[in-house]
Design a protein around this motif. Structure first.
Motif, mmCIF file in Angstrom:
data_model
loop_
_atom_site.group_PDB
_atom_site.id
_atom_site.type_symbol
_atom_site.label_atom_id
_atom_site.label_comp_id
_atom_site.label_asym_id
_atom_site.label_seq_id
_atom_site.Cartn_x
_atom_site.Cartn_y
_atom_site.Cartn_z
ATOM 1 N N UNK A 199 0.830 -1.211 0.000
ATOM 2 C CA UNK A 199 0.000 0.000 0.000
ATOM 3 C C UNK A 199 0.861 1.256 0.000
ATOM 4 N N UNK A 200 2.064 1.145 0.554
ATOM 5 C CA UNK A 200 2.977 2.291 0.673
ATOM 6 C C UNK A 200 4.045 2.246 -0.413
ATOM 7 N N UNK A 201 4.706 1.094 -0.544
ATOM 8 C CA UNK A 201 5.837 0.982 -1.463
ATOM 9 C C UNK A 201 5.350 0.424 -2.797
ATOM 10 N N UNK A 202 4.921 1.335 -3.672
ATOM 11 C CA UNK A 202 4.382 0.923 -4.964
ATOM 12 C C UNK A 202 4.759 1.929 -6.044
ATOM 13 N N UNK A 203 4.112 1.818 -7.198
ATOM 14 C CA UNK A 203 4.493 2.622 -8.371
ATOM 15 C C UNK A 203 4.223 4.112 -8.199
ATOM 16 N N UNK A 204 3.449 4.496 -7.187
ATOM 17 C CA UNK A 204 3.169 5.923 -6.977
ATOM 18 C C UNK A 204 4.250 6.621 -6.157
ATOM 19 N N UNK A 205 5.243 5.883 -5.726
ATOM 20 C CA UNK A 205 6.280 6.461 -4.861
ATOM 21 C C UNK A 205 7.344 7.165 -5.716
ATOM 22 N N UNK A 206 6.905 8.241 -6.380
ATOM 23 C CA UNK A 206 7.759 9.007 -7.279
ATOM 24 C C UNK A 206 7.611 10.495 -6.973
ATOM 25 N N UNK A 207 8.688 11.248 -7.203
ATOM 26 C CA UNK A 207 8.688 12.669 -6.859
ATOM 27 C C UNK A 207 7.721 13.483 -7.704
ATOM 28 N N UNK A 208 7.397 13.007 -8.904
ATOM 29 C CA UNK A 208 6.496 13.770 -9.758
ATOM 30 C C UNK A 208 5.118 13.123 -9.886
ATOM 31 N N UNK A 209 4.806 12.179 -9.000
ATOM 32 C CA UNK A 209 3.475 11.592 -9.002
ATOM 33 C C UNK A 209 2.463 12.661 -8.598
ATOM 34 N N UNK A 210 1.395 12.863 -9.373
ATOM 35 C CA UNK A 210 0.434 13.943 -9.068
ATOM 36 C C UNK A 210 -0.146 13.868 -7.662
ATOM 37 N N UNK A 211 -0.458 12.652 -7.203
ATOM 38 C CA UNK A 211 -1.032 12.518 -5.865
ATOM 39 C C UNK A 211 -0.021 12.883 -4.789
ATOM 40 N N UNK A 212 1.228 12.451 -4.955
ATOM 41 C CA UNK A 212 2.287 12.789 -4.012
ATOM 42 C C UNK A 212 2.438 14.304 -3.920
ATOM 43 N N UNK A 213 2.474 14.966 -5.068
ATOM 44 C CA UNK A 213 2.647 16.418 -5.082
ATOM 45 C C UNK A 213 1.459 17.131 -4.437
ATOM 46 N N UNK A 214 0.262 16.635 -4.670
ATOM 47 C CA UNK A 214 -0.919 17.268 -4.069
ATOM 48 C C UNK A 214 -0.863 17.170 -2.549
ATOM 49 N N UNK A 215 -0.456 16.023 -2.039
ATOM 50 C CA UNK A 215 -0.362 15.839 -0.589
ATOM 51 C C UNK A 215 0.714 16.752 -0.001
ATOM 52 N N UNK A 216 1.850 16.882 -0.700
ATOM 53 C CA UNK A 216 2.912 17.782 -0.237
ATOM 54 C C UNK A 216 2.394 19.216 -0.186
ATOM 55 N N UNK A 217 1.709 19.654 -1.237
ATOM 56 C CA UNK A 217 1.252 21.039 -1.336
ATOM 57 C C UNK A 217 0.140 21.364 -0.350
ATOM 58 N N UNK A 218 -0.538 20.353 0.158
ATOM 59 C CA UNK A 218 -1.576 20.585 1.170
ATOM 60 C C UNK A 218 -0.976 20.779 2.560
ATOM 61 N N UNK A 219 0.285 20.474 2.729
ATOM 62 C CA UNK A 219 0.913 20.655 4.033
ATOM 63 C C UNK A 219 0.449 19.657 5.069
ATOM 64 N N UNK A 220 0.071 18.466 4.621
ATOM 65 C CA UNK A 220 -0.346 17.433 5.569
ATOM 66 C C UNK A 220 0.848 16.971 6.397
ATOM 67 N N UNK A 221 2.028 16.945 5.757
ATOM 68 C CA UNK A 221 3.275 16.551 6.419
ATOM 69 C C UNK A 221 4.233 17.733 6.373
ATOM 70 N N UNK A 222 4.761 18.109 7.522
ATOM 71 C CA UNK A 222 5.672 19.250 7.603
ATOM 72 C C UNK A 222 6.993 18.812 8.230
ATOM 73 N N UNK A 223 8.067 18.940 7.487
ATOM 74 C CA UNK A 223 9.394 18.667 8.031
ATOM 75 C C UNK A 223 9.914 19.971 8.628
ATOM 76 N N UNK A 224 10.080 20.020 9.927
ATOM 77 C CA UNK A 224 10.423 21.266 10.624
ATOM 78 C C UNK A 224 11.934 21.501 10.591
ATOM 79 N N UNK A 225 12.378 22.612 9.997
ATOM 80 C CA UNK A 225 13.822 22.891 9.967
ATOM 81 C C UNK A 225 14.326 23.318 11.351
ATOM 82 N N UNK A 226 15.438 22.738 11.785
ATOM 83 C CA UNK A 226 16.029 23.080 13.074
ATOM 84 C C UNK A 226 17.156 24.081 12.879
#
Length: 318
Positions: free
Chosen positions: A88-115
């Motif tokens: 479910x996680x490690x599949x063909x959608x695990x790409x930097x330019x996958x549309x779904x991946x990019x949409x999730x990144x742009x929604x800010x669901x996951x935030x990597x906090x810079x220290x």
């Protein structure tokens, strides 16, 4: 069997993290290059393994194994072996330019906090659990993007490699639909993968803004975590609980901090993801092939927390 993506770039640690690496991880700076070479040579002799071979990738596993070569071999083998148990996680959608991946990144669901540069604490990720539409995205889609940034983190975040990392799950705005979408079994399997196979050490999972219904039902969810992880989980309904885990000056304005905005973080994450475009494309060919595994003392028993035994990703061999 292995790829030839070698790199001679070993990123030096800042002084404070280097001291921790020496004292807690058994790191001997003068021996790093030879340890990496030894680990790479072993991987190249394994017919069943196709692994990333860059210096920084291998160094992360050495640090995650406190420079025990045997433990590092074990962990890399498990890293690729266990991935196939979570399709479910490690599949063909695990790409930097996958549309779904990019949409999730742009929604800010996951935030990597810079220290801050001199911060010696663990790396921090905030997951905004109530910020996505469960009719559009599944929990596994969110975990997939998180796994990609976890992989980037292990290759270039020195705090994560030396001091570990924590996850803050912000439950603000969570609905019953979000809770039902959590997929406890997937959470269990991915937690086991993080514990058994990832070289970065998970130091804690902290829920904030948790609704009362979640706090009361958390005992049953907690049972899905590996024993080691159970001891590192906390739940609070108080939004200010985040300040107990992350210094205010490292947080974006939306969390009461002063380090830019969430949008600033999102923009940086998207740029970072694109810089790994070739890596994620290439990683589709990494994995294990059980038919080629040599069953001897040097190789690994494939039992795991979630019962994987003899299940491997198949490689296309030209």
């Amino acid at each position: 069997m292995s790829n030839s993506n070698l790199s001679s770039d070993i990123r030096p640690l800042q002084e404070g993290l280097q001291r921790i690496a020496i004292e807690e991880l058994n790191e001997v700076p003068s021996r790093i290059s030879s340890d990496i070479a030894t680990l790479r040579e072993w991987l190249q002799r394994q017919p069943h393994l196709c692994s990333c071979l860059t210096d920084q990738f291998l160094l992360s596993f050495l640090r995650g194994s406190k420079f025990s070569l045997e433990k590092a071999k074990h962990k890399i083998d498990r890293y690729y072996t266990l991935q196939v148990a979570i399709p479910e996680v490690f599949n063909e959608h695990r790409l930097a330019d996958d549309p779904q991946v990019l949409e999730i990144v742009r929604m800010g669901i996951i935030l990597r906090i810079p220290l801050d540069e001199k911060d010696l604490g663990p790396a921090v990720t905030i997951i905004r659990a109530g910020s996505y539409d469960t009719n559009k995205f599944k929990f596994q889609d969110i975990i997939r993007v998180g796994s990609m940034f976890g992989e980037i983190m292990m290759m270039e975040d020195d705090n994560a490699n030396v001091s570990g990392y924590i996850e803050i799950l912000d439950m603000a705005g969570v609905t019953a639909a979000n809770l039902f979408a959590l997929q406890p079994m997937l959470l269990s399997k991915f937690s086991a993968f993080a514990d058994e196979a990832m070289p970065t050490r998970q130091k804690g999972i902290h829920f904030i803004n948790a609704p009362e219904s979640f706090e009361s039902g958390f005992k049953s969810l907690r049972s899905f975590f590996p024993d080691k992880i159970k001891q590192r989980v906390s739940v609070s309904s108080d939004p200010k609980a985040i300040f107990e885990r992350v210094r205010r000056e490292n947080l974006p304005q939306e969390y009461g901090g002063s380090k830019g905005t969430m949008q600033d973080i999102i923009d940086e994450m998207e740029l970072k993801l694109f810089s790994y475009r070739d890596y994620f494309e290439q990683s589709r060919h990494f994995g294990t092939n059980e038919k080629l595994r040599e069953h001897n003392a040097e190789n690994i028993n494939c039992q795991s927390y979630f019962g994987l035994d003899g299940s491997f990703r198949k490689l296309d061999i030209d």
